[in-house]
Design a protein around this motif. Structure first.
Motif, PDB file in Angstrom:
ATOM      1  N   PRO A 113       0.818  -1.211   0.000  1.00  0.00           N
ATOM      2  CA  PRO A 113       0.000   0.000   0.000  1.00  0.00           C
ATOM      3  C   PRO A 113       0.850   1.258   0.000  1.00  0.00           C
ATOM      4  CG  PRO A 113      -0.557  -1.438   1.869  1.00  0.00           C
ATOM      5  CD  PRO A 113       0.645  -2.017   1.198  1.00  0.00           C
ATOM      6  N   ARG A 114       0.363   2.304  -0.634  1.00  0.00           N
ATOM      7  CA  ARG A 114       1.009   3.619  -0.604  1.00  0.00           C
ATOM      8  C   ARG A 114       0.934   4.147   0.832  1.00  0.00           C
ATOM      9  NH1 ARG A 114       0.402   8.142  -4.262  1.00  0.00           N
ATOM     10  NH2 ARG A 114       0.418   6.809  -6.085  1.00  0.00           N
ATOM     11  N   PRO A 115       2.042   4.697   1.392  1.00  0.00           N
ATOM     12  CA  PRO A 115       1.971   5.226   2.766  1.00  0.00           C
ATOM     13  C   PRO A 115       0.956   6.375   2.874  1.00  0.00           C
ATOM     14  CG  PRO A 115       4.234   5.260   1.915  1.00  0.00           C
ATOM     15  CD  PRO A 115       3.354   4.845   0.780  1.00  0.00           C
ATOM     16  N   PHE A 116       0.425   6.553   4.093  1.00  0.00           N
ATOM     17  CA  PHE A 116      -0.592   7.604   4.335  1.00  0.00           C
ATOM     18  C   PHE A 116      -0.131   8.960   3.834  1.00  0.00           C
ATOM     19  CE2 PHE A 116      -0.815   5.009   8.358  1.00  0.00           C
ATOM     20  CZ  PHE A 116      -1.829   4.201   7.887  1.00  0.00           C
ATOM     21  N   SER A 117       1.144   9.232   4.103  1.00  0.00           N
ATOM     22  CA  SER A 117       1.670  10.564   3.809  1.00  0.00           C
ATOM     23  C   SER A 117       1.651  10.858   2.308  1.00  0.00           C
ATOM     24  CB  SER A 117       3.099  10.668   4.324  1.00  0.00           C
ATOM     25  OG  SER A 117       3.854   9.621   3.749  1.00  0.00           O
ATOM     26  N   GLN A 118       1.465   9.821   1.488  1.00  0.00           N
ATOM     27  CA  GLN A 118       1.454  10.042   0.036  1.00  0.00           C
ATOM     28  C   GLN A 118       0.078   9.787  -0.574  1.00  0.00           C
ATOM     29  OE1 GLN A 118       4.826   7.919  -1.714  1.00  0.00           O
ATOM     30  NE2 GLN A 118       5.938   8.323   0.187  1.00  0.00           N
ATOM     31  N   SER A 119      -0.954   9.899   0.248  1.00  0.00           N
ATOM     32  CA  SER A 119      -2.294   9.713  -0.331  1.00  0.00           C
ATOM     33  C   SER A 119      -3.104  11.001  -0.304  1.00  0.00           C
ATOM     34  CB  SER A 119      -3.049   8.585   0.385  1.00  0.00           C
ATOM     35  OG  SER A 119      -3.290   8.936   1.723  1.00  0.00           O
ATOM     36  N   ASP A 120      -2.417  12.141  -0.096  1.00  0.00           N
ATOM     37  CA  ASP A 120      -3.169  13.398  -0.002  1.00  0.00           C
ATOM     38  C   ASP A 120      -3.789  13.825  -1.333  1.00  0.00           C
ATOM     39  OD1 ASP A 120      -2.963  13.817   2.724  1.00  0.00           O
ATOM     40  OD2 ASP A 120      -1.009  14.779   2.555  1.00  0.00           O
ATOM     41  N   ASP A 121      -3.150  13.469  -2.452  1.00  0.00           N
ATOM     42  CA  ASP A 121      -3.761  13.827  -3.745  1.00  0.00           C
ATOM     43  C   ASP A 121      -5.048  13.034  -3.961  1.00  0.00           C
ATOM     44  OD1 ASP A 121      -1.647  15.529  -4.127  1.00  0.00           O
ATOM     45  OD2 ASP A 121      -0.544  14.179  -5.453  1.00  0.00           O
ATOM     46  N   ALA A 122      -5.031  11.789  -3.489  1.00  0.00           N
ATOM     47  CA  ALA A 122      -6.253  10.973  -3.607  1.00  0.00           C
ATOM     48  C   ALA A 122      -7.349  11.531  -2.698  1.00  0.00           C
ATOM     49  CB  ALA A 122      -5.944   9.524  -3.247  1.00  0.00           C
TER      50      ALA A 122
END
Ligand code: PMM
Length: 275
Positions: A227-236
């Protein structure tokens, strides 16, 4: 609550050592206050202060610990003129928070965790977020079982509404939340986001909290399935905000405020241009 003619943005300040995506970062009260003020500068309409992690599997904190975490932060942010909400399942914390200046009670259990909550909120007169919830963190994943998730969440929310109204909460205090990630798997969350307009048919404002949740990281997993880390899901998160605002959500609850605050303004501008 601010009435600004667009979807509101609620910025998150978790005063916890162990929250879902930002645990530990704002644990010191002075740092939490500074972060809350930054979120307002970035465009938050409301700052949501919580002292208990609700991530799956989290243990509960004591009442005393929760109060000690949130009260000074709420008092100081309110003194600075910030519209503060308190993220709590406990009536005593809600009461102390309102006395310290909180203008909204955000109860992820929708009044189920503490039976005294609806009466306390009714007496306070502040808006009350009733979130869809099926149990505390240790049990929530095993309860993610639905036939038709949108219909069931809608029915369960309607029952919570009837219950809190019977306890004296006023119609115009109620805000509903489908509780993304709380006893919901990824597929359930996507269906609920697709069903925002159906949930809106209950006739209450809706708040949507997708920010940095596991289902976004899973959607964006790398080719090996990590899974993509939380810190890199802000665009989603931003994409969900745009869809939710477009579908008529009253508020979005987010960690990374500035881009979400920009997105709700874009949606409002497009909607304004249509009318
Ligand atoms: N999610 C979390 C905490 N509080 N409150 C509302 N109303 N809606 C939510 O979806 C929600 C919430 C968990 O997320 P966090 O640990 O990142 O704050």
């Amino acid at each position: 609550m601010p009435d600004v003619g667009r979807c509101l943005v609620m910025g998150v300040v978790n005063v916890t050592p162990d929250s879902f995506s930002d645990g530990g970062q704002w644990f010191d009260p002075a740092i939490a206050v500074r972060h809350g003020l930054e979120l307002v500068e970035q465009g938050a309409d409301i700052v949501d202060v919580g002292g208990e992690s609700t991530r799956p599997g989290a243990a509960r904190v004591s009442l005393e610990e929760e109060l000690a975490r949130v009260e000074p932060v709420i008092r100081e942010l309110s003194r600075e003129g910030v519209t503060v909400s308190v993220d709590t399942m406990r009536a005593e914390v809600a009461q102390a928070a309102v006395e310290a200046g909180a203008k909204l009670v955000n109860d992820v259990s929708g009044g189920l965790a503490d039976p005294a909550m609806p009466r306390i909120v009714a007496a306070s007169g502040v808006p009350y977020v009733v979130m869809h919830w099926r149990g505390h963190s240790h049990a929530m994943d095993s309860r993610a079982v639905y036939g038709d998730v949108v219909t069931e969440v809608r029915e369960e929310l309607a029952k919570r509404v009837a219950s809190v109204l019977a306890e004296g909460v006023a119609e115009n205090q109620i805000v509903l939340d489908p509780g993304l990630g709380f006893s919901k798997n990824a597929e359930h969350n996507w269906k609920l986001i697709a069903g925002v307009d159906q949930l809106g048919e209950l006739g209450y404002p809706l708040i949507i909290g997708a920010s940095r949740k596991r289902f976004l990281g899973r959607l964006l997993a790398d080719p090996d399935g990590a899974p993509r880390p939380f810190s890199q899901s802000d665009d989603a998160t931003l994409a969900v905000t745009t869809l939710a605002a477009q579908a008529g959500a009253w508020c979005v609850r987010v960690h990374d405020v500035r881009p979400n605050a920009d997105a709700v303004r874009v949606v409002a501008a497009v909607q304004g241009a249509r009318s």
